[in-house]
Design a protein around this motif. Structure first.
Motif, PDB file in Angstrom:
ATOM      1  N   VAL A 163     -12.225   2.915  -9.679  1.00 40.53           N
ATOM      2  CA  VAL A 163     -10.996   3.171  -8.902  1.00 40.53           C
ATOM      3  C   VAL A 163     -10.891   2.278  -7.658  1.00 40.53           C
ATOM      4  CG1 VAL A 163      -9.669   4.939  -7.649  1.00 40.53           C
ATOM      5  CG2 VAL A 163     -10.750   5.500  -9.830  1.00 40.53           C
ATOM      6  N   PRO A 164     -11.936   2.171  -6.819  1.00 39.92           N
ATOM      7  CA  PRO A 164     -11.786   1.299  -5.632  1.00 39.92           C
ATOM      8  C   PRO A 164     -11.408  -0.133  -6.008  1.00 39.92           C
ATOM      9  CG  PRO A 164     -13.794   2.587  -5.476  1.00 39.92           C
ATOM     10  CD  PRO A 164     -13.251   2.811  -6.843  1.00 39.92           C
ATOM     11  N   GLN A 165     -11.943  -0.602  -7.119  1.00 45.40           N
ATOM     12  CA  GLN A 165     -11.600  -1.963  -7.558  1.00 45.40           C
ATOM     13  C   GLN A 165     -10.135  -2.070  -7.951  1.00 45.40           C
ATOM     14  OE1 GLN A 165     -13.098  -4.904  -7.513  1.00 45.40           O
ATOM     15  NE2 GLN A 165     -14.628  -3.813  -6.304  1.00 45.40           N
ATOM     16  N   LEU A 166      -9.668  -1.073  -8.681  1.00 49.47           N
ATOM     17  CA  LEU A 166      -8.254  -1.082  -9.093  1.00 49.47           C
ATOM     18  C   LEU A 166      -7.335  -1.046  -7.882  1.00 49.47           C
ATOM     19  CD1 LEU A 166      -7.832   1.237 -12.212  1.00 49.47           C
ATOM     20  CD2 LEU A 166      -7.536  -1.225 -12.065  1.00 49.47           C
ATOM     21  N   ILE A 167      -7.715  -0.256  -6.910  1.00 52.82           N
ATOM     22  CA  ILE A 167      -6.895  -0.141  -5.691  1.00 52.82           C
ATOM     23  C   ILE A 167      -6.870  -1.488  -4.967  1.00 52.82           C
ATOM     24  CG2 ILE A 167      -6.757   0.983  -3.402  1.00 52.82           C
ATOM     25  CD1 ILE A 167      -5.946   2.815  -5.739  1.00 52.82           C
ATOM     26  N   ARG A 168      -8.032  -2.112  -4.863  1.00 53.94           N
ATOM     27  CA  ARG A 168      -8.079  -3.428  -4.208  1.00 53.94           C
ATOM     28  C   ARG A 168      -7.188  -4.427  -4.933  1.00 53.94           C
ATOM     29  NH1 ARG A 168     -13.704  -2.840  -3.591  1.00 53.94           N
ATOM     30  NH2 ARG A 168     -14.224  -2.313  -1.453  1.00 53.94           N
TER      31      ARG A 168
ATOM     32  N   PRO B 180       0.824  -1.217   0.000  1.00 52.88           N
ATOM     33  CA  PRO B 180       0.000   0.000   0.000  1.00 52.88           C
ATOM     34  C   PRO B 180       0.857   1.266   0.000  1.00 52.88           C
ATOM     35  CG  PRO B 180      -0.822  -1.557   1.629  1.00 52.88           C
ATOM     36  CD  PRO B 180       0.472  -2.096   1.131  1.00 52.88           C
ATOM     37  N   LEU B 181       1.952   1.222   0.738  1.00 55.38           N
ATOM     38  CA  LEU B 181       2.819   2.401   0.821  1.00 55.38           C
ATOM     39  C   LEU B 181       3.438   2.704  -0.544  1.00 55.38           C
ATOM     40  CD1 LEU B 181       4.087   4.495   2.776  1.00 55.38           C
ATOM     41  CD2 LEU B 181       6.040   2.947   2.984  1.00 55.38           C
ATOM     42  N   LEU B 182       3.901   1.637  -1.197  1.00 56.93           N
ATOM     43  CA  LEU B 182       4.524   1.800  -2.508  1.00 56.93           C
ATOM     44  C   LEU B 182       3.512   2.356  -3.522  1.00 56.93           C
ATOM     45  CD1 LEU B 182       7.206   1.192  -4.033  1.00 56.93           C
ATOM     46  CD2 LEU B 182       6.142  -0.940  -4.775  1.00 56.93           C
ATOM     47  N   LEU B 183       2.326   1.760  -3.512  1.00 56.87           N
ATOM     48  CA  LEU B 183       1.284   2.219  -4.438  1.00 56.87           C
ATOM     49  C   LEU B 183       0.909   3.666  -4.137  1.00 56.87           C
ATOM     50  CD1 LEU B 183      -0.671   1.344  -6.740  1.00 56.87           C
ATOM     51  CD2 LEU B 183      -2.332   0.834  -4.964  1.00 56.87           C
ATOM     52  N   GLY B 184       0.849   3.969  -2.848  1.00 60.76           N
ATOM     53  CA  GLY B 184       0.508   5.336  -2.434  1.00 60.76           C
ATOM     54  C   GLY B 184       1.534   6.334  -2.949  1.00 60.76           C
ATOM     55  N   ILE B 185       2.818   5.966  -2.821  1.00 58.60           N
ATOM     56  CA  ILE B 185       3.876   6.875  -3.276  1.00 58.60           C
ATOM     57  C   ILE B 185       3.803   7.076  -4.795  1.00 58.60           C
ATOM     58  CG2 ILE B 185       6.402   7.117  -3.520  1.00 58.60           C
ATOM     59  CD1 ILE B 185       6.614   5.701  -0.741  1.00 58.60           C
ATOM     60  N   VAL B 186       3.623   5.959  -5.515  1.00 63.66           N
ATOM     61  CA  VAL B 186       3.555   6.041  -6.988  1.00 63.66           C
ATOM     62  C   VAL B 186       2.378   6.927  -7.406  1.00 63.66           C
ATOM     63  CG1 VAL B 186       3.107   4.702  -9.100  1.00 63.66           C
ATOM     64  CG2 VAL B 186       4.685   3.824  -7.382  1.00 63.66           C
ATOM     65  N   LEU B 187       1.220   6.686  -6.767  1.00 64.40           N
ATOM     66  CA  LEU B 187       0.037   7.473  -7.122  1.00 64.40           C
ATOM     67  C   LEU B 187       0.222   8.951  -6.787  1.00 64.40           C
ATOM     68  CD1 LEU B 187      -2.961   5.183  -6.046  1.00 64.40           C
ATOM     69  CD2 LEU B 187      -2.414   5.953  -8.356  1.00 64.40           C
TER      70      LEU B 187
ATOM     71  N   ALA C 283      -7.803   4.894  -2.228  1.00 64.56           N
ATOM     72  CA  ALA C 283      -8.922   5.134  -3.163  1.00 64.56           C
ATOM     73  C   ALA C 283      -9.070   6.629  -3.412  1.00 64.56           C
ATOM     74  CB  ALA C 283     -10.217   4.562  -2.588  1.00 64.56           C
ATOM     75  N   PHE C 284      -8.874   7.408  -2.364  1.00 64.48           N
ATOM     76  CA  PHE C 284      -8.978   8.868  -2.506  1.00 64.48           C
ATOM     77  C   PHE C 284      -7.924   9.380  -3.489  1.00 64.48           C
ATOM     78  CE2 PHE C 284      -8.368  13.285  -1.581  1.00 64.48           C
ATOM     79  CZ  PHE C 284      -9.617  13.749  -1.242  1.00 64.48           C
ATOM     80  N   ILE C 285      -6.678   8.953  -3.258  1.00 65.00           N
ATOM     81  CA  ILE C 285      -5.586   9.433  -4.134  1.00 65.00           C
ATOM     82  C   ILE C 285      -5.789   8.909  -5.568  1.00 65.00           C
ATOM     83  CG2 ILE C 285      -3.073   9.496  -4.501  1.00 65.00           C
ATOM     84  CD1 ILE C 285      -2.806   8.936  -1.439  1.00 65.00           C
ATOM     85  N   GLY C 286      -6.227   7.658  -5.668  1.00 62.27           N
ATOM     86  CA  GLY C 286      -6.455   7.065  -6.996  1.00 62.27           C
ATOM     87  C   GLY C 286      -7.538   7.815  -7.762  1.00 62.27           C
TER      88      GLY C 286
ATOM     89  N   VAL D 182     -14.672  -1.928 -15.380  1.00 56.93           N
ATOM     90  CA  VAL D 182     -15.923  -2.513 -14.911  1.00 56.93           C
ATOM     91  C   VAL D 182     -16.199  -3.824 -15.659  1.00 56.93           C
ATOM     92  CG1 VAL D 182     -18.419  -2.151 -14.715  1.00 56.93           C
ATOM     93  CG2 VAL D 182     -16.860  -0.283 -14.207  1.00 56.93           C
ATOM     94  N   ILE D 183     -15.936  -3.820 -16.959  1.00 57.98           N
ATOM     95  CA  ILE D 183     -16.153  -5.047 -17.754  1.00 57.98           C
ATOM     96  C   ILE D 183     -15.244  -6.160 -17.227  1.00 57.98           C
ATOM     97  CG2 ILE D 183     -15.876  -6.061 -20.072  1.00 57.98           C
ATOM     98  CD1 ILE D 183     -16.668  -3.189 -21.126  1.00 57.98           C
ATOM     99  N   TYR D 184     -14.006  -5.782 -16.935  1.00 58.61           N
ATOM    100  CA  TYR D 184     -13.049  -6.764 -16.395  1.00 58.61           C
ATOM    101  C   TYR D 184     -13.583  -7.351 -15.084  1.00 58.61           C
ATOM    102  CZ  TYR D 184      -8.881  -8.474 -13.987  1.00 58.61           C
ATOM    103  OH  TYR D 184      -7.994  -9.233 -13.293  1.00 58.61           O
ATOM    104  N   ILE D 185     -14.132  -6.472 -14.235  1.00 58.99           N
ATOM    105  CA  ILE D 185     -14.652  -6.948 -12.934  1.00 58.99           C
ATOM    106  C   ILE D 185     -15.801  -7.932 -13.166  1.00 58.99           C
ATOM    107  CG2 ILE D 185     -15.794  -6.249 -10.777  1.00 58.99           C
ATOM    108  CD1 ILE D 185     -14.412  -3.474 -11.251  1.00 58.99           C
TER     109      ILE D 185
END
Lengths: 331, 367
Positions: free
Chosen positions: A263-268, A3-10, A283-286, A319-322
């Motif tokens: 976005v929430p799905q991508l983050i998950r 999560p930290l890494l993703l947060g930094i990248v985002l 999710a907020f940053i995304g 969404v289609i992917y989900i």
């Protein structure tokens, strides 16, 4: 660590595109002037300051609108235990649109679309009303898909109602509503942003306080209750937070689709975690990043593309992917 | 059996031959020949037995062409595919309120049986006539209400060449239409000349011709051949975009006739110019005059304009009181304005200080 890494990248991406959205565009301004104005220097050309502040305002609105919609989508997905839930899919955005339509087309507007207190209130009431109806319906309808279909029915109903309002509306009101419906982050002044931003931040932080309850809800309402979660309190928090966030942003920016569901799905998928203390800020940053990027694309298309089209182009494939993924799991 | 087949085939063939239509119900009539001197979007062609009205696109616009043949000799036979008309216009449907202006000028408003956007008609005289004649709304949102149209069965539908006209459908259900595109003309006098087309359809060609000639003459005497040195920008943004008219558009040419220079004169093309709002802000800070044709409720002021966007306060025209505003909610610019281009010109000449004794009708200086 993930999560930290993703947060930094985002955050890096968000920072980069936010700056790009302010620095570039037609007319091209000298970069030194833009940076100077941003850190508070007076520009030699008064119009430059207005242009930079205009770009700054729309970037800030895109950032907080994206964050708010994505966060609202996240908690709706958790509460309804449905990965396809979101303000757009469940009809919450349509509820907000109906509120705005009643004010704008019904001639109750006090001024321009942005900044009209009546419009904002109507948007919030409309969004909260639909969430409340869905929560009520969820007592009787246990099937997630049926609940989504119900959300779609609410959307159809509100759209039909809006179409009826068009018949009696004046030409100016009709034009105003149609323009609003295209969706835009443009034109909201700093005097309004200083109200929107604290509300969005306060509600997001409030949600962080509910992160443990949301963790419990992921495993079901009974499990959450066994963990000591007040599901009734959580229900009201969901109505309040998702309703205000979605209603407020829809009233100001028009209906912005797909951010709240994709976005929430991508983050998950990115963090593979169910800890909402991580998921909420991510999710907020995304969401913020997606909307700033969408606005950047809109501006680079010469403002020819509506924001809705850009977010749909990015969000619909997700969404289609989900849907495929869900289907695979059930098979 | 084969013999029977051989006999039948030629008979079927004969049955399929298109017969020319005989116009038993048409009466002949006398008419005065008039010509087209300025307009590029329509033609009037006279023949011994009929008058052909042709409406068409102008260079650079999306192509269209339409025609209507007015029968002057009832004994003459036309092919079935020719769109003919007896010339007795008793009932019409208009798709644009601008068509109403020409009809009003010929005192034939009572023939209007249907209007698209009836509740948006601001033409006072038309609305007074409509109280008695009760025309029908023929548009449902952006669609034509075809059942209403069929029920009205008008002599002619004056339609748009682009968008929602649905001309093919009119023909299919036996309704007669003629595409009208007066707004594609590149100057106000050419647009006014379309009154001649309506004049022919209402058998009032002399009236139409003399009205046109008198307005044209007045306009030509007023218009300036040289610039007074001011440049101008136009209108207001739509969301983040500002659509400026093309340099050779009708509206820009009107203001050029008042001695003003267009700020975007060097832009190419015949379509509206899309400029970003921020770019116009920068241009507005340098441009002398700002001409706004828009709808605003109440008594719109400079302060109201600045409330819409504080950047407008930095416009040169804002600081020097050179904003010319036409509120289309109060002024019938799109209707009566078409018939009075000389008044539009006088307004601008008065506001830019070239003409003295005049009370502006359509445009006012925003204060």
């Amino acid at each position: 660590m993930r999560p930290l890494l993703l947060g930094i990248v985002l955050l890096i991406c968000l920072g980069f595109f936010s700056m790009a959205n302010i620095a570039f565009g037609e007319p091209e301004l000298p970069l030194s002037e833009v940076l100077g104005i941003l850190i508070g220097y007076e520009s030699s050309e008064p119009m430059y300051s207005l242009i930079v502040s205009h770009r700054l305002n729309r970037t800030l609105l895109a950032l907080f609108a994206g964050g708010a919609l994505s966060t609202a989508g996240l908690i709706l997905q958790v509460y309804f235990r449905n990965p396809l839930a979101g303000p757009g899919v469940l009809g919450v955005t349509s509820g907000a649109s109906l509120g705005v339509a009643v004010v704008v087309l019904g001639g109750l507007s006090l001024g321009t679309v942005q900044g009209d207190v009546m419009i904002v209130l109507a948007g919030i009431i409309g969004a909260m009303g639909i969430i409340a109806l869905l929560l009520l319906a969820s007592k009787y309808i246990r099937n997630n898909i049926s609940l989504l279909v119900l959300g779609l029915m609410f959307s159809y109903f509100t759209s039909a109602f809006v179409n009826t309002l068009f018949l009696g509306a004046s030409e100016m009101s009709t034009r105003k509503y149609v323009m609003w419906g295209l969706g835009s982050f443009e034109g909201v002044p700093m005097s309004q942003l200083v109200i929107i931003i604290p509300i969005v931040l306060a509600l997001t932080f409030m949600l962080l306080a509910f992160s443990k309850s949301l963790n419990g809800m992921v495993l079901g309402e009974s499990y959450a209750r066994s963990m000591g979660v007040s599901t009734r309190g959580l229900k009201w928090a969901v109505i309040l937070v998702a309703g205000i966030l979605a209603g407020l942003i829809t009233a100001y920016c028009g209906p912005i689709g797909f951010v709240g569901v994709a976005v929430p799905q991508l983050i998950r998928l990115g963090v593979k975690s169910t800890q909402h203390v991580h998921l909420i800020p991510l999710a907020f940053i995304g969401g913020a990043f997606l909307c700033v990027l969408a606005d950047f694309i809109v501006r680079y298309s010469g403002n020819q593309l509506p924001v809705n089209a850009v977010t749909a182009l990015a969000g619909a494939p997700i969404v289609i992917y989900i849907i495929f993924r869900l289907n695979k799991r059930s098979v | 059996m084969k013999v029977l087949m051989y006999l039948l085939i030629p008979l079927i063939g004969i049955g399929c031959i298109r017969h020319a239509e005989v116009n038993d119900e048409v009466e002949g009539f006398d008419y005065q020949e008039i010509g087209v001197s300025e307009a590029q979007g329509f033609e009037i062609n006279y023949s011994d037995n009929y008058i052909t009205l042709i409406t068409k696109s102008i260079d650079g616009n999306t192509f269209f062409r339409d025609s209507l043949v007015i029968i002057t000799n009832p004994t003459f036979k036309f092919d079935k595919e020719v769109k003919t008309f007896s010339g007795n216009t008793e009932s019409v449907v208009v798709q644009s309120s601008t068509h109403l202006s020409f009809i009003q000028a010929l005192n034939t408003l009572e023939t209007v049986a249907g209007v698209c956007g009836l509740k948006y008609v601001v033409n006072q005289e038309a609305n007074e006539v409509f109280v008695n004649s009760q025309p029908k709304e023929i548009c449902n949102a952006d669609q034509m209400a075809k059942e209403v149209l069929i029920g009205l069965n008008p002599d002619i539908i004056f339609s748009y060449p682009f968008g929602t006209s649905g001309v093919e459908t009119y023909e299919e259900v036996g309704l007669r239409s003629l595409m009208i595109a007066e707004y594609l003309e590149t100057d106000v006098i050419s647009r006014l000349e379309w009154i001649k087309l309506f004049g022919i359809l209402y058998k009032k060609e002399n009236e139409a011709n003399s009205y046109f000639e008198s307005v044209k003459s007045e306009y030509e005497n007023l218009k300036l051949d040289s610039t007074i040195g001011f440049n101008f920008i136009m209108n207001l943004p739509f969301e983040d975009n500002w659509y400026m008219p093309a340099p050779n558009s009708l509206i820009v040419n009107l203001f050029k006739d008042a001695g003003l220079n267009y700020y975007y004169e060097d832009r190419a093309g015949t379509e509206n110019i899309l400029v970003s709002q921020e770019q116009v802000w920068l241009d507005g800070s340098k441009s002398d005059v700002w001409i706004i044709i828009a709808q605003r409720e109440g008594d719109f002021t400079k302060q109201d304009l600045m409330n819409e966007n504080p950047a407008y306060g930095e416009f040169k025209s804002f600081k020097t009181d050179q904003i010319y505003f036409c509120n289309t909610l109060k002024k019938d610019y799109f209707g009566q304005g078409i018939l009075e281009p000389q008044v539009l010109l006088k307004d601008i000449l008065f506001l830019n200080g070239t003409l003295k004794d005049h009370s502006p009708v359509y445009f006012e200086r925003l204060k």
